[in-house]
Design a protein around this motif. Structure first.
Motif, short mmCIF file in Angstrom:
data_model
loop_
_atom_site.label_atom_id
_atom_site.label_comp_id
_atom_site.label_asym_id
_atom_site.label_seq_id
_atom_site.Cartn_x
_atom_site.Cartn_y
_atom_site.Cartn_z
N GLU A 155 -2.85 36.59 -15.95
CA GLU A 155 -3.03 38.04 -15.85
C GLU A 155 -3.12 38.37 -14.38
O GLU A 155 -3.87 37.73 -13.63
N ALA A 156 -2.34 39.35 -13.95
CA ALA A 156 -2.32 39.67 -12.51
C ALA A 156 -2.14 41.17 -12.31
O ALA A 156 -1.67 41.88 -13.19
N GLN A 157 -2.49 41.59 -11.10
CA GLN A 157 -2.37 42.99 -10.71
C GLN A 157 -1.53 43.05 -9.44
O GLN A 157 -1.65 42.19 -8.56
N ALA A 158 -0.70 44.08 -9.35
CA ALA A 158 0.14 44.27 -8.17
C ALA A 158 -0.75 44.58 -6.97
O ALA A 158 -1.77 45.27 -7.09
N GLN A 159 -0.35 44.05 -5.82
CA GLN A 159 -1.08 44.28 -4.58
C GLN A 159 -0.25 45.20 -3.69
O GLN A 159 0.97 45.11 -3.67
N PRO A 160 -0.94 46.07 -2.96
CA PRO A 160 -0.19 47.02 -2.07
C PRO A 160 0.53 46.30 -0.95
O PRO A 160 0.29 45.22 -0.59
#
Length: 175
Positions: free
Chosen positions: A170-175
């Motif tokens: 599970e991952a989240q996009a980074q700016p």
């Protein structure tokens, strides 16, 4: 008896024609529908960096991503049977995107692997494949998640056969 067979053959033949015409009509309707053709032609541009969690249940140590792989702890301390771990240092880096086609670096602080990926037509799924694993990911805004399987990748058939894993990310996009 021949009348029944003729009737049955005639009926089957007629049904094949009806099904065939229905299939063609459905394809024509979908291809003329603007939202269908837009979803095929428009490609989602994904963020380059995704970070998050990895959890794995393993038998042995399939890859250097595993904290108890012989590369990190030596052969005598390596995990040999059932094992599991959760790693918060998972990173997926999209190094190149050409339309739906992706080149990916996948890994954690211990090791990284080269992988390729393909986006679904609607941009909501991504299949990632490396020498080690195959993982379908679901894309939901700035989050991705997926589970898959892997086999040992140290270069021998014995390692491939006797070391394997079930993995989830599970991952989240980074700016």
């Amino acid at each position: 008896m021949s009348i029944g067979l003729h009737f049955r053959g005639s009926f089957v033949s007629s049904m094949k024609k009806v099904i065939g015409l229905g299939f063609i009509a459905t394809l024509l309707a979908l291809s003329s529908n603007p939202s269908f053709s837009q979803s095929r032609d428009q490609v989602v541009q994904l963020p380059k960096v995704w970070t998050g969690l990895q959890t794995a249940t393993t038998f042995g140590t399939p890859a250097k991503l595993h904290s108890r792989h012989p590369f990190h702890v030596g052969a005598d301390k390596a995990s040999k049977g059932f094992d599991h771990f959760t790693d918060s240092g998972f990173k997926l880096l999209i190094t190149r995107q050409e339309g739906r086609h992706l080149e990916i670096e996948f890994g954690n602080s211990r090791h990284s692997l080269a992988a390729v990926g393909t986006l679904s037509f609607d941009g909501k799924m991504m299949l990632v494949k490396s020498q080690f694993f195959t993982i379908p990911f679901t894309i939901n805004g700035n989050r991705i998640s997926g589970c898959g399987g892997a086999n040992g990748n140290d270069g021998t058939f014995d390692h491939w056969l006797t070391n394997y894993a079930a993995l989830c990310f599970e991952a989240q996009a980074q700016p």
